[in-house]
Design a protein around this motif. Sequence first.
Motif, PDB file in Angstrom:
ATOM      1  N   GLY A 176       0.813  -1.204   0.000  1.00 14.60           N
ATOM      2  CA  GLY A 176       0.000   0.000   0.000  1.00 14.60           C
ATOM      3  C   GLY A 176       0.844   1.250   0.000  1.00 14.60           C
ATOM      4  O   GLY A 176       0.492   2.229   0.673  1.00 14.60           O
ATOM      5  N   ALA A 177       1.937   1.239  -0.758  1.00 16.31           N
ATOM      6  CA  ALA A 177       2.820   2.408  -0.808  1.00 16.31           C
ATOM      7  C   ALA A 177       2.020   3.686  -1.028  1.00 16.31           C
ATOM      8  O   ALA A 177       2.270   4.709  -0.392  1.00 16.31           O
ATOM      9  CB  ALA A 177       3.866   2.236  -1.904  1.00 16.31           C
ATOM     10  N   ARG A 178       1.045   3.616  -1.927  1.00 18.14           N
ATOM     11  CA  ARG A 178       0.186   4.772  -2.226  1.00 18.14           C
ATOM     12  C   ARG A 178      -1.264   4.481  -1.864  1.00 18.14           C
ATOM     13  O   ARG A 178      -2.194   4.945  -2.545  1.00 18.14           O
ATOM     14  CB  ARG A 178       0.337   5.158  -3.701  1.00 18.14           C
ATOM     15  N   LEU A 179      -1.475   3.736  -0.789  1.00 25.56           N
ATOM     16  CA  LEU A 179      -2.828   3.445  -0.338  1.00 25.56           C
ATOM     17  C   LEU A 179      -3.577   4.722   0.027  1.00 25.56           C
ATOM     18  O   LEU A 179      -4.798   4.822  -0.130  1.00 25.56           O
ATOM     19  CB  LEU A 179      -2.787   2.510   0.867  1.00 25.56           C
ATOM     20  N   TRP A 180      -2.827   5.717   0.519  1.00 30.10           N
ATOM     21  CA  TRP A 180      -3.436   7.006   0.840  1.00 30.10           C
ATOM     22  C   TRP A 180      -4.133   7.590  -0.386  1.00 30.10           C
ATOM     23  O   TRP A 180      -5.224   8.188  -0.272  1.00 30.10           O
ATOM     24  CB  TRP A 180      -2.368   7.982   1.337  1.00 30.10           C
ATOM     25  N   ASN A 181      -3.515   7.438  -1.568  1.00 32.39           N
ATOM     26  CA  ASN A 181      -4.116   7.940  -2.808  1.00 32.39           C
ATOM     27  C   ASN A 181      -5.379   7.173  -3.156  1.00 32.39           C
ATOM     28  O   ASN A 181      -6.367   7.753  -3.621  1.00 32.39           O
ATOM     29  CB  ASN A 181      -3.110   7.851  -3.955  1.00 32.39           C
ATOM     30  N   ALA A 182      -5.363   5.860  -2.938  1.00 34.61           N
ATOM     31  CA  ALA A 182      -6.557   5.061  -3.199  1.00 34.61           C
ATOM     32  C   ALA A 182      -7.698   5.491  -2.288  1.00 34.61           C
ATOM     33  O   ALA A 182      -8.868   5.568  -2.712  1.00 34.61           O
ATOM     34  CB  ALA A 182      -6.246   3.578  -2.993  1.00 34.61           C
ATOM     35  N   HIS A 183      -7.368   5.779  -1.046  1.00 37.89           N
ATOM     36  CA  HIS A 183      -8.357   6.242  -0.069  1.00 37.89           C
ATOM     37  C   HIS A 183      -8.991   7.558  -0.512  1.00 37.89           C
ATOM     38  O   HIS A 183     -10.224   7.710  -0.511  1.00 37.89           O
ATOM     39  CB  HIS A 183      -7.665   6.386   1.283  1.00 37.89           C
ATOM     40  N   VAL A 184      -8.171   8.519  -0.927  1.00 41.20           N
ATOM     41  CA  VAL A 184      -8.692   9.829  -1.330  1.00 41.20           C
ATOM     42  C   VAL A 184      -9.472   9.725  -2.639  1.00 41.20           C
ATOM     43  O   VAL A 184     -10.544  10.330  -2.785  1.00 41.20           O
ATOM     44  CB  VAL A 184      -7.534  10.835  -1.444  1.00 41.20           C
ATOM     45  N   ALA A 185      -8.972   8.955  -3.586  1.00 39.24           N
ATOM     46  CA  ALA A 185      -9.627   8.861  -4.894  1.00 39.24           C
ATOM     47  C   ALA A 185     -10.958   8.131  -4.821  1.00 39.24           C
ATOM     48  O   ALA A 185     -11.914   8.490  -5.515  1.00 39.24           O
ATOM     49  CB  ALA A 185      -8.707   8.158  -5.884  1.00 39.24           C
ATOM     50  N   SER A 186     -11.049   7.109  -3.991  1.00 41.22           N
ATOM     51  CA  SER A 186     -12.251   6.285  -3.929  1.00 41.22           C
ATOM     52  C   SER A 186     -13.225   6.713  -2.838  1.00 41.22           C
ATOM     53  O   SER A 186     -14.411   6.363  -2.884  1.00 41.22           O
ATOM     54  CB  SER A 186     -11.873   4.819  -3.689  1.00 41.22           C
ATOM     55  N   GLY A 187     -12.705   7.450  -1.841  1.00 41.86           N
ATOM     56  CA  GLY A 187     -13.533   7.797  -0.694  1.00 41.86           C
ATOM     57  C   GLY A 187     -13.745   6.646   0.265  1.00 41.86           C
ATOM     58  O   GLY A 187     -14.519   6.763   1.225  1.00 41.86           O
ATOM     59  N   THR A 188     -13.054   5.548   0.051  1.00 45.52           N
ATOM     60  CA  THR A 188     -13.192   4.365   0.907  1.00 45.52           C
ATOM     61  C   THR A 188     -12.324   4.524   2.146  1.00 45.52           C
ATOM     62  O   THR A 188     -11.142   4.870   2.034  1.00 45.52           O
ATOM     63  CB  THR A 188     -12.755   3.097   0.147  1.00 45.52           C
ATOM     64  N   PRO A 189     -12.870   4.290   3.336  1.00 45.54           N
ATOM     65  CA  PRO A 189     -12.056   4.392   4.552  1.00 45.54           C
ATOM     66  C   PRO A 189     -10.828   3.479   4.484  1.00 45.54           C
ATOM     67  O   PRO A 189     -10.897   2.376   3.916  1.00 45.54           O
ATOM     68  CB  PRO A 189     -13.014   3.953   5.663  1.00 45.54           C
ATOM     69  N   LEU A 190      -9.749   3.927   5.081  1.00 43.63           N
ATOM     70  CA  LEU A 190      -8.504   3.166   5.020  1.00 43.63           C
ATOM     71  C   LEU A 190      -8.664   1.763   5.582  1.00 43.63           C
ATOM     72  O   LEU A 190      -8.149   0.788   5.018  1.00 43.63           O
ATOM     73  CB  LEU A 190      -7.400   3.922   5.765  1.00 43.63           C
ATOM     74  N   HIS A 191      -9.386   1.640   6.691  1.00 41.95           N
ATOM     75  CA  HIS A 191      -9.507   0.317   7.300  1.00 41.95           C
ATOM     76  C   HIS A 191     -10.311  -0.637   6.430  1.00 41.95           C
ATOM     77  O   HIS A 191     -10.136  -1.858   6.528  1.00 41.95           O
ATOM     78  CB  HIS A 191     -10.132   0.421   8.705  1.00 41.95           C
ATOM     79  N   GLU A 192     -11.166  -0.114   5.554  1.00 39.59           N
ATOM     80  CA  GLU A 192     -11.875  -0.988   4.622  1.00 39.59           C
ATOM     81  C   GLU A 192     -10.956  -1.434   3.484  1.00 39.59           C
ATOM     82  O   GLU A 192     -11.075  -2.561   2.990  1.00 39.59           O
ATOM     83  CB  GLU A 192     -13.106  -0.277   4.063  1.00 39.59           C
ATOM     84  N   LEU A 193     -10.045  -0.577   3.066  1.00 42.83           N
ATOM     85  CA  LEU A 193      -9.101  -0.943   2.011  1.00 42.83           C
ATOM     86  C   LEU A 193      -8.125  -2.027   2.462  1.00 42.83           C
ATOM     87  O   LEU A 193      -7.560  -2.737   1.629  1.00 42.83           O
ATOM     88  CB  LEU A 193      -8.316   0.286   1.556  1.00 42.83           C
ATOM     89  N   THR A 194      -7.918  -2.141   3.770  1.00 46.78           N
ATOM     90  CA  THR A 194      -6.953  -3.125   4.291  1.00 46.78           C
ATOM     91  C   THR A 194      -7.625  -4.355   4.888  1.00 46.78           C
ATOM     92  O   THR A 194      -6.930  -5.281   5.314  1.00 46.78           O
ATOM     93  CB  THR A 194      -6.066  -2.489   5.370  1.00 46.78           C
TER      94      THR A 194
END
Length: 340
Positions: A176-194
């Motif tokens: 998740g090097a750029r997981l922060w970008n995925a979070h901002v682009a998708s609006g999905t909470p970080l804990h849901e992405l992981t």
Amino acid sequence: MPSGSRPVDLRSDTVTRPTQQMREAMFAAEVGDDVYGDDPEANALEAEVADLLGFEAGLFVASGSLGNQLGMRLLVAPGQELVCDSLAHVARAELGAAAVFSGITFRTWRADGGRLDADAVADLITPDAGPYLVSTAAIALENTHNFGGGTVQPADQVQAVVELAKANSLGLHLDGARLWNAHVASGTPLHELTAGFDTVSVCLSKGLGAPIGSVLVASGELIAQARVWRKRYGAGMRQVGLIAAAGRFAVANNIPRLAEDHTRAQRLATALGGENAVSPTNIVVLHAPGAAEVAAQARAQGVLVSALGPAFLRLVTHLDIGDDDVDRAIEVLRPLLSHS
């Protein structure tokens, strides 16, 4: 490069420089010996990132590659196999470290634009392959996908792989090097992405603008093991709070502004790749025959881009790139690309 001018550096989001506020946070950091677990800033950073991502514990490491290597080492024994896509950072850009340090073998599936297809993963894995074949021990995914052009992985496909891993008792690592970008682009909470992953590595020194560092998160038990392996790899750090403080500042202040990078990347994509070109986050990939020569000519005019293949140019926006820099990059690159 024109004399006296500041280059427009689009090679990577790793080239950012600490802001004055970040430098002040570093200067004020309370420090201790992190090998003994005594650095307050490192301990706080690890706890804060673990909480954001929905895990029990974290470990501050010097680089994203080290975070990935430790995460995979925890899930795959020497001689076992990890599967990932053919353009994954762990397979293409970490210099064979998993094989050198951990005896891990790889097999890969094809992922167009880095986009995950759970069926391709299911077709590839071979858990419990018996005494004469290599058994798959873990799966690694990447979100966003670097060489795919900043692709945000589809949530349904990620969930399908989570279920696949669980059904086959396989470990699951997220780069998740750029997981922060995925979070901002998708609006999905970080804990849901992981959710559903065993180990996750996130970078602080890319879009968030810290000078150094990543955090590996996992269960408390796995992080205790990772701490030992970090030291075994010669990567234990002492008064590391000086840079952990930069990471804490980055996480607290620089996540929402990633949307600005995404907007600027889309401007570049549209101007240089055509009106239908899409940049999902902060990375723009362009088809450019003679990419190395295009990059060299752009550099001579003060615009730095990465040639990552004979016809593959990558541009990455970040907090040191403003609207005027995008204008300049378009001015320089558009005629070069038209003749490539």
